[in-house]
Design an enzyme around this catalytic site. Structure first.
Site, PDB file in Angstrom:
ATOM      1  N   HIS A 257       1.044  -1.449   0.456  1.00  0.00           N
ATOM      2  CA  HIS A 257       0.225   0.072   0.630  1.00  0.00           C
ATOM      3  C   HIS A 257       0.761   1.192   0.394  1.00  0.00           C
ATOM      4  O   HIS A 257       0.752   1.774  -0.695  1.00  0.00           O
ATOM      5  CB  HIS A 257      -1.478  -0.112   1.492  1.00  0.00           C
ATOM      6  CG  HIS A 257      -1.405  -1.175   1.706  1.00  0.00           C
ATOM      7  ND1 HIS A 257      -3.126  -1.665   0.852  1.00  0.00           N
ATOM      8  CD2 HIS A 257      -1.481  -1.676   2.617  1.00  0.00           C
ATOM      9  CE1 HIS A 257      -3.520  -2.129   1.515  1.00  0.00           C
ATOM     10  NE2 HIS A 257      -2.663  -3.524   2.068  1.00  0.00           N
TER      11      HIS A 257
HETATM   12  C1  BDR Z   1      -2.508   0.311   5.653  1.00  0.00           C
HETATM   13  O1  BDR Z   1      -2.214  -0.295   7.027  1.00  0.00           O
HETATM   14  C2  BDR Z   1      -0.861  -0.311   7.455  1.00  0.00           C
HETATM   15  O2  BDR Z   1      -0.906  -2.077   7.558  1.00  0.00           O
HETATM   16  C3  BDR Z   1      -0.091  -0.112   6.047  1.00  0.00           C
HETATM   17  O3  BDR Z   1       1.050  -0.281   6.222  1.00  0.00           O
HETATM   18  C4  BDR Z   1      -0.696   0.688   5.041  1.00  0.00           C
HETATM   19  O4  BDR Z   1      -0.136   2.096   5.734  1.00  0.00           O
HETATM   20  C5  BDR Z   1      -3.069   0.052   4.774  1.00  0.00           C
HETATM   21  O5  BDR Z   1      -4.339  -0.037   4.995  1.00  0.00           O
END
Ligand code: BDR
Ligand code: CA
Length: 330
Positions: A257
């Site tokens: 992400h």
């Molecule tokens: C986000 O949540 C975290 O676990 C990841 O690092 C990312 O920033 C995705 O929903």
């Protein structure tokens, strides 16, 4: 060969590493388009202490001659309890690499030697932005607590931030931590709402696109054949999360992400966007942290003028190629 996408952009990266944060940081630090002026850390995927240690570890692995400072920030959300750390990143936030042993039984990853700055992230953000009015882009990869605290301390700050690019929210798709909410906004909905309402030009890179920002195990293995510390770190830190995806979705790889938010800062053409009015639900029993975007046609006037640019499309093939080209040692 890395091609430059425009002149160097000064950025602050606010983060809670996190495996995908780690890859995002490596991408930023190895991309000539960005000048990372500071890394600020926040509670989120893991505790503030662990996030900070992880950021320092990543800097050591990237081994720049002149690394940016790592500045710790908020240890808890604005006015909620921290939520237990995301199981997907492992007990240390970095895919449990700190538990790995080499053949002689020695820890493969010892604690980083560098120390964080003795300052506080919200104050440091205020200082850097005011030193360079209109120039700094803030890339946020975790809960927005530090940025909200900076805005509360210096309400004039919003006029001087060039842009915020945020990994957060889910605008036309379900959430991940709850059916309604994405993790970063769920952790601190009040902070997310404060930042979204600040008037700072905002690009929101949410699950609509980051669920398609994938890194396959096969592609990673191919790109990391050369034996270097960085390549080994990439293999080790992603193994845990890739196992998680294989078990949950049958996918041999993982979503990265946060790396897409950084890629969008490097090369805006990687995403397709739409302007919309966005608000974050701070009260709902089932919907806390939900990002509500008015994507209805002719929405203007019903909920307010567009206040954000939302990413709704991504060139996932080009993303994976460019990511690997930049984060691995070929
Ligand atoms: C986000 O949540 C975290 O676990 C990841 O690092 C990312 O920033 C995705 O929903
Ligand atoms: Ca993150």
């Amino acid at each position: 060969m890395i091609e430059m996408n425009g002149p160097e952009k000064p950025v602050i990266i606010d983060t809670d590493p996190g495996v995908d944060d780690a890859l995002a940081l490596i991408l930023a630090l190895r991309s000539p388009e960005l000048h990372v002026k500071a890394i600020t850390t926040v509670n989120g995927n893991t505790s503030l202490r662990q996030s900070t240690e992880n950021a320092l570890r990543i800097l050591e692995i990237v081994a720049l001659p002149d690394p940016p400072p790592v500045i710790p920030g908020a240890a808890i959300p604005l006015n909620r309890e921290p939520i237990p750390s995301a199981s997907i990143h492992g007990r240390d936030g970095l895919g449990e690499i700190t538990f790995l042993k080499d053949r002689r039984g020695k820890k493969k990853y010892t604690p980083p030697r560098h120390k964080p700055e003795p300052t506080y992230a919200p104050g440091a953000i205020i200082e850097l932005v005011n030193e360079h009015p209109g120039e700094i882009t803030i890339i946020t990869l975790g809960p927005l607590t530090n940025i909200a605290l900076a805005l509360q301390t210096d309400p004039g700050l919003s006029r001087h931030v060039k842009e915020i690019i945020t990994m957060g929210g889910a605008y036309s798709v379900p959430g991940n931590v709850t059916p309604a909410a994405e993790f970063n906004f769920y952790c601190d909905p009040e902070a997310a709402q404060e930042v979204i309402g600040s008037g700072i030009p905002l690009t929101l890179v949410g699950l609509d696109v980051t669920r398609s920002a994938r890194l396959s195990r096969h592609a990673l293995m191919n790109a990391t054949k050369k034996r270097t510390r960085l390549n080994q770190f990439l293999r080790d830190s992603t193994e845990f999360v890739m196992d998680f995806y294989r078990e949950r979705e049958g996918y041999h790889g993982c979503c990265v992400h946060d790396a897409l938010a950084v890629m969008a800062a490097i090369d805006g053409s990687i995403i397709g966007t739409k302007r919309a009015h966005v608000e974050i639900e701070t009260e709902g029993k089932l919907t806390a942290g939900m990002s509500v975007a008015d994507l209805r046609p002719y929405a203007r006037g019903k909920t307010g003028a567009p206040n954000a640019t939302i990413a709704l499309y991504v060139d996932s093939t080009r993303f994976e190629q460019q990511l690997l080209e930049r984060i691995t040692d070929a």
